[in-house]
Each structure stands twice: as structure tokens, then as C-alpha cells.
Design an enzyme around this catalytic site. Structure first.
Site, PDB file in Angstrom:
ATOM      1  N   LYS A 180     -14.500-106.341 -21.809  1.00 22.61           N
ATOM      2  CA  LYS A 180     -13.555-107.372 -21.383  1.00 22.61           C
ATOM      3  C   LYS A 180     -12.664-106.716 -20.341  1.00 22.61           C
ATOM      4  O   LYS A 180     -11.433-106.650 -20.473  1.00 22.61           O
ATOM      5  CB  LYS A 180     -12.773-107.892 -22.606  1.00 22.61           C
ATOM      6  CG  LYS A 180     -11.921-109.129 -22.342  1.00 22.61           C
ATOM      7  CD  LYS A 180     -12.727-110.409 -22.135  1.00 22.61           C
ATOM      8  CE  LYS A 180     -11.802-111.546 -21.725  1.00 22.61           C
ATOM      9  NZ  LYS A 180     -12.536-112.773 -21.341  1.00 22.61           N
ATOM     10  N   ASP A 225     -24.029-110.305 -35.216  1.00 24.70           N
ATOM     11  CA  ASP A 225     -24.289-111.443 -36.119  1.00 24.70           C
ATOM     12  C   ASP A 225     -24.933-112.584 -35.335  1.00 24.70           C
ATOM     13  O   ASP A 225     -25.864-113.240 -35.799  1.00 24.70           O
ATOM     14  CB  ASP A 225     -22.986-111.971 -36.742  1.00 24.70           C
ATOM     15  CG  ASP A 225     -22.712-111.370 -38.110  1.00 24.70           C
ATOM     16  OD1 ASP A 225     -23.165-110.231 -38.356  1.00 24.70           O
ATOM     17  OD2 ASP A 225     -22.042-112.029 -38.934  1.00 24.70           O
ATOM     18  N   ASP A 245     -17.230-112.697 -23.429  1.00 20.76           N
ATOM     19  CA  ASP A 245     -17.336-114.159 -23.614  1.00 20.76           C
ATOM     20  C   ASP A 245     -18.614-114.679 -22.974  1.00 20.76           C
ATOM     21  O   ASP A 245     -19.347-115.485 -23.552  1.00 20.76           O
ATOM     22  CB  ASP A 245     -16.086-114.882 -23.081  1.00 20.76           C
ATOM     23  CG  ASP A 245     -15.671-114.437 -21.681  1.00 20.76           C
ATOM     24  OD1 ASP A 245     -16.213-113.431 -21.174  1.00 20.76           O
ATOM     25  OD2 ASP A 245     -14.798-115.104 -21.086  1.00 20.76           O
ATOM     26  N   TYR A 264     -11.114-101.096 -34.829  1.00 19.64           N
ATOM     27  CA  TYR A 264     -11.302-100.935 -36.275  1.00 19.64           C
ATOM     28  C   TYR A 264     -10.532 -99.737 -36.818  1.00 19.64           C
ATOM     29  O   TYR A 264     -10.155 -99.712 -37.977  1.00 19.64           O
ATOM     30  CB  TYR A 264     -12.785-100.728 -36.594  1.00 19.64           C
ATOM     31  CG  TYR A 264     -13.555-101.994 -36.880  1.00 19.64           C
ATOM     32  CD1 TYR A 264     -13.521-103.071 -36.008  1.00 19.64           C
ATOM     33  CD2 TYR A 264     -14.344-102.098 -38.019  1.00 19.64           C
ATOM     34  CE1 TYR A 264     -14.247-104.209 -36.259  1.00 19.64           C
ATOM     35  CE2 TYR A 264     -15.071-103.238 -38.285  1.00 19.64           C
ATOM     36  CZ  TYR A 264     -15.024-104.289 -37.397  1.00 19.64           C
ATOM     37  OH  TYR A 264     -15.750-105.416 -37.657  1.00 19.64           O
ATOM     38  N   ASP A 277     -19.661-106.073 -33.626  1.00 16.70           N
ATOM     39  CA  ASP A 277     -19.687-106.745 -34.931  1.00 16.70           C
ATOM     40  C   ASP A 277     -20.031-108.217 -34.741  1.00 16.70           C
ATOM     41  O   ASP A 277     -20.918-108.767 -35.404  1.00 16.70           O
ATOM     42  CB  ASP A 277     -18.312-106.606 -35.600  1.00 16.70           C
ATOM     43  CG  ASP A 277     -18.247-107.333 -36.932  1.00 16.70           C
ATOM     44  OD1 ASP A 277     -19.214-107.222 -37.715  1.00 16.70           O
ATOM     45  OD2 ASP A 277     -17.241-108.017 -37.184  1.00 16.70           O
TER      46      ASP A 277
HETATM   47  C1  IPM Z   1     -20.798-105.252 -40.491  1.00 10.75           C
HETATM   48  C2  IPM Z   1     -19.784-105.857 -41.414  1.00 10.75           C
HETATM   49  C3  IPM Z   1     -18.644-104.878 -41.598  1.00 10.75           C
HETATM   50  C4  IPM Z   1     -17.999-104.654 -40.253  1.00 10.75           C
HETATM   51  C5  IPM Z   1     -17.593-105.275 -42.647  1.00 10.75           C
HETATM   52  C6  IPM Z   1     -18.223-105.545 -43.992  1.00 10.75           C
HETATM   53  C7  IPM Z   1     -16.511-104.248 -42.768  1.00 10.75           C
HETATM   54  O1  IPM Z   1     -19.360-107.081 -40.942  1.00 10.75           O
HETATM   55  O2  IPM Z   1     -21.341-104.190 -40.833  1.00 10.75           O
HETATM   56  O3  IPM Z   1     -21.059-105.847 -39.446  1.00 10.75           O
HETATM   57  O4  IPM Z   1     -17.128-105.420 -39.832  1.00 10.75           O
HETATM   58  O5  IPM Z   1     -18.387-103.713 -39.578  1.00 10.75           O
HETATM   59 MG    MG Z   2     -20.419-107.752 -39.216  1.00 12.60          MG
END
Ligand code: IPM
Ligand code: MG
Length: 357
Positions: free
Chosen positions: A192, A252, A224, A141, A248
């Protein structure tokens, strides 16, 4: 000494959900005499519209002198065509990096009341309680160099740099080991290492650190495989530690195991216990302004803020209990709606938490 809390509602559903969390914070501030002082500022698209900059210097200065920050969400289609450096997300990334909020804690906890909201079978997810510790201020990032260049043959080429220094790995590793000590004593480091040198170093440093935490059982997993294991048998995990981008993605995925990403809070901390707290979900522009959004992740983020940055465990636990109570009462926003639930809007959900307190 009074502590200062900065509210950054941001974009999309951000203002609606932050205002519900604000009500809850005001209530515990009065009830528990916490002496918190609140103020609000602009970030993301809202800040672009007002000043042309997703993270105005004034907001950054304001953030720097706050004890804790509660952020709603940033981004939306309105700002999608802007240059990378001017996008709303830069506001968020700038705060993370400017305040050195390197430790991102993302719990994925299944509320028993919501077991049927998960897309996985109840027996696979019931009792799920995972903590993802994501490195937040390094990795791909932020690595340099980055950009889009023209290669020798005249073709455009995009590039980023995946880099971690040993000290960065070590400091996030410590947070993860200490979290595991306070929980189930198990830590899985995700990398990885079969392909990427940077994560080979990651694995080496984690293995080395493990000697200082003999009470924590460390394991390693390729990313993975981790993605697969998270949907196959998620309850094998206690704490997961990983880099910025893998974290990230996996956070999710872990969030969705619990039925709705609308339930999950997060904390981003620096070494001075200053933190920024935000729901794991995004700005949901499709439902913004309609009173449909689930405010619970933001309310639970406020609870994490009280616990981690403001040293107020009691009101934090009370908020969490109140959230569980409204779920027991059958109240559901659209994202967690079930056949036996009663559907409510954003404000009604916030009011119900207030009443349960
Ligand atoms: C998160 C989001 C952010 C990230 C974006 C909005 C920049 O997806 O906080 O997980 O990628 O970190
Ligand atoms: Mg995110």
C-alpha cells in the site's frame, strides 16, 4: 539420522484432522523407511485448559528441538473472552515468532475435480495455481508499541504499529524470488505504497532485490487492487509476496477461489528449514467432533512437511497423488460436496487416502 515430528492437534476439528494426517504419515514412514519419530503436545485452547497458558514452556521447548511440526488449528468460542495475551491464537503466534518461522507459503491450487465447487465461474479458476508468500513474524502483527491506552481527552484508544526493517523485507523477498524461479517466473509484490511509508520501503527493497533475479518478472500492486484482481482474473498471478496482515487476508481470499479452504495446506519456514505445517483453515468449532471436517488440507500439509523440512520428496508427491486419486473416485467431504460426489466423513476420507497410497 532419524528426524522428529511434533504433532500439535490444538482445538476444534484440529484433533480429528491431525489424526488422519498422522495415519498417512505413519504409512509413508513405514513404506519409505523414513525413520521419523512422532510425539504430541498441547497448544492453544487445549493447552489453556490443561495449564492456563496457550503456549506452555514445555511445548515451546519440544517445538524447538523438533525438525518439523504439524499443527491442526487453534481457537474457539470457549476462549473468546480471554485477554489478548492469553488467547489460543497466542500459542500459534508464539510458535511462529519463537521459531522465527518468517516465510509462510500458501499455495492456492484448484484441483480440476473441484472446479464446480468454486464460487467463481469454472473458466475463471480452472488451472489456477498461485503461491502466496506471506511474511509471518513481523509487520503489524508483532510491531511495538501496541495496546489500548487512554488519550489526553480521556477517550480509550487502540493502537498497533506497522513496522518492517529492511532485512526482514529482504529475507522474505528472497524466498519469494526463489519460489518464482522454480515456478512460472512471475512475482507480484503487494503493498500500500501510496499511503503507508512502511510499504514504500517494502516496494523499494523488492525492486532492488529484483536486480539479483533477472529471470523473474517483478510487478507491484496495491493491496486493494490485488483483492479485486484475485476475483476478477486470478490466473494472472504466479507468486504473490506480501506482509503479514495483507497476506492473512489475501490468502483466505485466494483459498476460496479453489472451492474450499478445506483443501489448502501451508508451510511456515525458518532459515534452518525447520518448519511448521498447518491447514489454512481454522478450528471450525461449529462442526468439531462430528467427523465432518475435511482432513485433506492437513494431509497435504503433511506432504509439504515431508518436502520442505524432511527432505522426502517421493512420499510427499505420493501423498499428493493419492489425494488427487480419491477426488477422482468422487469422494467428497461436506465442504466440497458436488451433485455427482459421494459424501464421506473425516475418517473415511483419511482411510481412502491411505488406501490410494
Ligand atoms: C492464519 C490465521 C491466524 C493469523 C490467526 C489464527 C492468528 O488467520 O494463519 O491465517 O491471523 O495469522
Ligand atoms: Mg488467516
Amino acid at each position: 539420522m532419524s528426524k522428529s515430528v511434533l504433532l500439535l492437534p490444538g482445538d476444534g476439528i484440529g484433533p480429528e484432522i491431525v489424526s488422519e494426517a498422522e495415519k498417512v504419515l505413519h504409512k509413508v514412514n513405514d513404506d519409505y523407511k523414513l525413520g521419523l519419530m512422532f510425539s504430541t503436545d498441547l497448544v492453544g485452547g487445549a493447552a489453556i485448559d490443561a495449564t492456563g497458558d496457550p503456549l506452555p514452556a514445555k511445548t515451546m521447548a519440544h517445538a524447538q528441538k523438533s525438525d518439523a511440526i504439524l499443527l491442526g488449528a487453534v481457537g474457539g468460542p470457549k476462549w473468546d473472552d480471554l485477554d489478548m495475551a492469553k488467547r489460543p491464537e497466542k500459542g500459534l503466534l508464539g510458535l511462529r515468532s519463537g521459531l522465527q518461522l518468517f516465510a509462510n507459503l500458501r499455495p492456492a491450487v484448484l484441483y480440476p475435480q473441484l472446479a464446480s465447487a468454486s464460487s467463481l465461474k469454472p473458466e475463471v479458476v480452472s488451472g489456477l495455481d498461485i503461491l502466496i508468500v506471506r511474511e509471518l513474524t513481523g509487520g503489524i502483527y508483532f510491531g511495538q508499541p501496541r495496546g489500548v491506552r487512554t488519550s489526553e481527552n480521556g477517550e480509550r484508544q487502540g493502537y498497533n504499529t506497522y513496522v518492517y526493517s529492511e532485512s526482514e523485507i529482504r529475507r522474505i523477498g528472497r524466498v519469494a524470488f526463489e519460489s518464482a524461479q522454480q515456478r512460472g517466473g512471475k512475482l507480484c509484490s503487494v503493498d500500500k505504497a501510496n499511503v503507508l511509508e512502511v510499504t514504500r520501503l517494502w516496494r523499494e527493497v523488492m525492486t532492488d532485490l529484483a536486480q539479483e533475479y533477472p529471470d523473474v518478472e517483478l510487478s507491484h500492486m496495491y493491496v486493494d487492487n490485488a483483492a479485486m484482481q484475485l476475483v476478477r482474473a486470478p490466473k494472472q498471478f504466479d507468486v504473490i509476496v506480501t506482509g503479514n496482515m495483507f497476506g492473512d487476508i489475501l490468502s483466505d481470499q485466494a483459498a476460496m477461489l479453489t472451492g474450499s479452504i478445506g483443501m489448502l495446506p501451508s508451510a511456515s519456514m525458518n532459515s534452518e528449514k525447520q518448519g511448521m505445517f498447518e491447514p489454512c483453515h481454522g478450528s471450525a468449532p461449529d462442526i468439531a467432533g462430528q467427523g465432518l471436517a475435511n482432513p485433506l488440507a492437513t494431509i497435504l500439509s503433511a506432504a509439504m512437511m515431508l518436502r520442505y523440512s524432511l527432505g522426502a520428496e517421493k512420499p510427499a508427491a505420493a501423498i499428493e497423488k493419492a489425494v488427487s486419486k480419491v477426488l477422482d473416485q468422487g469422494l467428497r467431504t461436506a465442504d466440497i460436496m458436488s451433485p455427482d460426489g459421494r459424501q464421506v466423513g473425516t475418517r473415511e476420507m483419511g482411510d481412502a487416502v491411505l488406501a490410494a497410497l
